[in-house]
Design a protein around this motif. Sequence first.
Motif, PDB file in Angstrom:
ATOM      1  N   ALA A 199      24.157  40.549  44.727  1.00 57.37           N
ATOM      2  CA  ALA A 199      24.004  41.847  44.050  1.00 57.37           C
ATOM      3  C   ALA A 199      22.948  41.818  42.953  1.00 57.37           C
ATOM      4  N   THR A 200      22.785  40.657  42.283  1.00 58.15           N
ATOM      5  CA  THR A 200      21.900  40.636  41.107  1.00 58.15           C
ATOM      6  C   THR A 200      20.582  39.908  41.339  1.00 58.15           C
ATOM      7  N   GLY A 201      20.562  39.016  42.329  1.00 54.82           N
ATOM      8  CA  GLY A 201      19.330  38.236  42.541  1.00 54.82           C
ATOM      9  C   GLY A 201      19.274  36.990  41.665  1.00 54.82           C
ATOM     10  N   TYR A 202      20.249  36.782  40.795  1.00 55.61           N
ATOM     11  CA  TYR A 202      20.274  35.578  39.960  1.00 55.61           C
ATOM     12  C   TYR A 202      21.072  34.485  40.649  1.00 55.61           C
ATOM     13  N   LYS A 203      20.776  33.227  40.299  1.00 57.63           N
ATOM     14  CA  LYS A 203      21.501  32.083  40.851  1.00 57.63           C
ATOM     15  C   LYS A 203      22.307  31.459  39.711  1.00 57.63           C
ATOM     16  N   PRO A 248      19.507  35.018  28.072  1.00 58.87           N
ATOM     17  CA  PRO A 248      20.266  34.710  29.292  1.00 58.87           C
ATOM     18  C   PRO A 248      20.834  35.963  29.939  1.00 58.87           C
ATOM     19  N   THR A 249      20.999  35.867  31.250  1.00 60.70           N
ATOM     20  CA  THR A 249      21.707  36.932  31.973  1.00 60.70           C
ATOM     21  C   THR A 249      23.116  36.429  32.213  1.00 60.70           C
ATOM     22  N   ILE A 250      24.099  37.204  31.817  1.00 62.21           N
ATOM     23  CA  ILE A 250      25.506  36.816  31.953  1.00 62.21           C
ATOM     24  C   ILE A 250      26.235  37.918  32.708  1.00 62.21           C
ATOM     25  N   ALA A 251      26.913  37.508  33.780  1.00 62.48           N
ATOM     26  CA  ALA A 251      27.628  38.493  34.609  1.00 62.48           C
ATOM     27  C   ALA A 251      29.119  38.319  34.372  1.00 62.48           C
ATOM     28  N   SER A 252      29.769  39.389  33.907  1.00 64.92           N
ATOM     29  CA  SER A 252      31.162  39.306  33.471  1.00 64.92           C
ATOM     30  C   SER A 252      32.069  40.167  34.364  1.00 64.92           C
ATOM     31  N   LEU A 253      33.032  39.479  35.013  1.00 64.79           N
ATOM     32  CA  LEU A 253      33.981  40.177  35.903  1.00 64.79           C
ATOM     33  C   LEU A 253      35.351  40.196  35.250  1.00 64.79           C
ATOM     34  N   SER A 254      36.050  41.329  35.380  1.00 69.07           N
ATOM     35  CA  SER A 254      37.362  41.454  34.738  1.00 69.07           C
ATOM     36  C   SER A 254      38.463  41.740  35.754  1.00 69.07           C
ATOM     37  N   PHE A 255      39.622  41.127  35.507  1.00 69.80           N
ATOM     38  CA  PHE A 255      40.803  41.297  36.373  1.00 69.80           C
ATOM     39  C   PHE A 255      42.020  41.453  35.473  1.00 69.80           C
ATOM     40  N   GLY A 256      42.990  42.243  35.961  1.00 66.30           N
ATOM     41  CA  GLY A 256      44.214  42.408  35.174  1.00 66.30           C
ATOM     42  C   GLY A 256      44.104  43.627  34.267  1.00 66.30           C
ATOM     43  N   ASP A 257      44.777  43.556  33.130  1.00 68.24           N
ATOM     44  CA  ASP A 257      44.818  44.734  32.256  1.00 68.24           C
ATOM     45  C   ASP A 257      43.447  45.028  31.636  1.00 68.24           C
ATOM     46  N   THR A 258      43.226  46.308  31.337  1.00 70.08           N
ATOM     47  CA  THR A 258      41.970  46.737  30.706  1.00 70.08           C
ATOM     48  C   THR A 258      41.963  46.313  29.237  1.00 70.08           C
ATOM     49  N   LEU A 283      30.190  43.727  34.328  1.00 71.60           N
ATOM     50  CA  LEU A 283      29.247  44.025  33.238  1.00 71.60           C
ATOM     51  C   LEU A 283      28.195  42.935  33.245  1.00 71.60           C
ATOM     52  N   ILE A 284      26.924  43.348  33.256  1.00 66.33           N
ATOM     53  CA  ILE A 284      25.855  42.354  33.167  1.00 66.33           C
ATOM     54  C   ILE A 284      25.137  42.542  31.826  1.00 66.33           C
ATOM     55  N   MET A 285      25.050  41.456  31.083  1.00 67.55           N
ATOM     56  CA  MET A 285      24.305  41.487  29.810  1.00 67.55           C
ATOM     57  C   MET A 285      22.968  40.811  30.053  1.00 67.55           C
ATOM     58  N   GLU A 286      21.897  41.471  29.652  1.00 66.63           N
ATOM     59  CA  GLU A 286      20.552  40.963  29.963  1.00 66.63           C
ATOM     60  C   GLU A 286      19.623  41.114  28.772  1.00 66.63           C
ATOM     61  N   GLY A 287      18.484  40.413  28.847  1.00 68.90           N
ATOM     62  CA  GLY A 287      17.434  40.597  27.848  1.00 68.90           C
ATOM     63  C   GLY A 287      17.879  40.085  26.496  1.00 68.90           C
ATOM     64  N   ALA A 288      17.690  40.932  25.460  1.00 70.07           N
ATOM     65  CA  ALA A 288      17.903  40.479  24.080  1.00 70.07           C
ATOM     66  C   ALA A 288      19.339  40.653  23.599  1.00 70.07           C
ATOM     67  N   VAL A 289      20.283  40.941  24.499  1.00 72.49           N
ATOM     68  CA  VAL A 289      21.666  41.233  24.057  1.00 72.49           C
ATOM     69  C   VAL A 289      22.233  40.113  23.185  1.00 72.49           C
ATOM     70  N   GLN A 290      22.021  38.868  23.597  1.00 68.19           N
ATOM     71  CA  GLN A 290      22.638  37.779  22.831  1.00 68.19           C
ATOM     72  C   GLN A 290      21.927  37.534  21.505  1.00 68.19           C
ATOM     73  N   PRO A 317      48.430  40.635  30.887  1.00 71.67           N
ATOM     74  CA  PRO A 317      47.390  39.603  30.928  1.00 71.67           C
ATOM     75  C   PRO A 317      46.084  40.112  31.541  1.00 71.67           C
ATOM     76  N   ARG A 318      45.020  39.486  31.147  1.00 73.59           N
ATOM     77  CA  ARG A 318      43.684  39.829  31.672  1.00 73.59           C
ATOM     78  C   ARG A 318      42.909  38.536  31.859  1.00 73.59           C
ATOM     79  N   ILE A 319      42.164  38.469  32.966  1.00 73.88           N
ATOM     80  CA  ILE A 319      41.291  37.320  33.208  1.00 73.88           C
ATOM     81  C   ILE A 319      39.852  37.813  33.223  1.00 73.88           C
ATOM     82  N   ASN A 320      39.007  37.094  32.520  1.00 75.94           N
ATOM     83  CA  ASN A 320      37.579  37.428  32.510  1.00 75.94           C
ATOM     84  C   ASN A 320      36.788  36.206  32.952  1.00 75.94           C
ATOM     85  N   LEU A 321      35.825  36.449  33.837  1.00 72.70           N
ATOM     86  CA  LEU A 321      34.949  35.371  34.305  1.00 72.70           C
ATOM     87  C   LEU A 321      33.530  35.703  33.885  1.00 72.70           C
ATOM     88  N   THR A 322      32.891  34.821  33.134  1.00 72.92           N
ATOM     89  CA  THR A 322      31.482  35.062  32.807  1.00 72.92           C
ATOM     90  C   THR A 322      30.639  34.027  33.546  1.00 72.92           C
TER      91      THR A 322
END
Length: 287
Positions: free
Chosen positions: A175-179, A209-219, A252-259, A275-280
């Motif tokens: 989806a993003t083209g990043y490895k 850095p480009t960071i791709a964050s996926l969320s599961f469980g409660d909001t 959620l993808i964070m890109e460019g100067a976000v960090q 509970p909520r699980i987040n994967l970055t």
Amino acid sequence: MSSSSDKRRRARVQGGWAAPQRPKKSSASSSAPSEPEKSRIYEGQAWMGKIVDQPTTGKKFIYREPEEEIRVKPPDKVITKPGVYDISESEIGTSRLRFFPEFIESKEADWFYDQFYQDLPWRQRSDVKNGESYLQPRLTAWFGEHPYSYSGVTHDKNSEMTPALRHLKARLEEATGYKFNSVLANLYRDGHDHVPWHSDDEKSLRSQPTIASLSFGDTRNFELRKKAPPGEDANYEYAQHVSMPLNQGSLLIMEGAVQEDWQHRIPREYHDRGPRINLTFRIIYPD
Ligand SMILES: O=C(O)CCC(=O)C(=O)O
């Protein structure tokens, strides 16, 4: 990780010493001051309706309204819809967020949640700040070709991603083209678990850095606040804030100067949360 009244009025009393003004000649003689009074008015200054002597210079202090420097806190933004959001521009570039609230369909996301909850080697680690060790208010797990260190915590190299993680990594890469070569997983057991303000700006992530964050469980609410420009004190009272509820299955993808230009956090909640699980997913380089 490295570690609002909306107006500030910085008022300075301003004024200047001005040459004296002679009383007008045309004033009625009956109200004209006597000779000694005349000289006092001429020499002095009206101040709160009283005559105050200014004996030496013959000048008087003219009061001007204080010059006001008004600093306004930019309005907070809430992002709920899919899209690409350029949240700021600076000398170093654009801070970009890409939001896909339904990247993973809800039933499938439930399945992933269960897998990760059961299979990941969750541990409560400790951050070290000023030589003191603090238990992190959440559990974490790390998968990566390289170790990853932040806030005094080191996650050892752990290259064996679970099949579910490998599957999601492949989908994100398509989806993003990043490895991506690593993933930091966070488990927030309830609303008290949180991650404080920080930026993902370790050297091992390189710049922008480009960071791709996926969320599961409660909001949970994901919040960002803008850092002060270099040279200004790190006062966040007037910082711009962006918040986004990260729901089950969202990407959620964070890109460019976000960090570099922003900090982010998942705040502690004062309402019940499941509970909520987040994967970055990240790209880590050897130190
Ligand atoms: O849980 C989240 O959405 C954010 C996690 C985070 O800030 C991080 O892993 O650096």
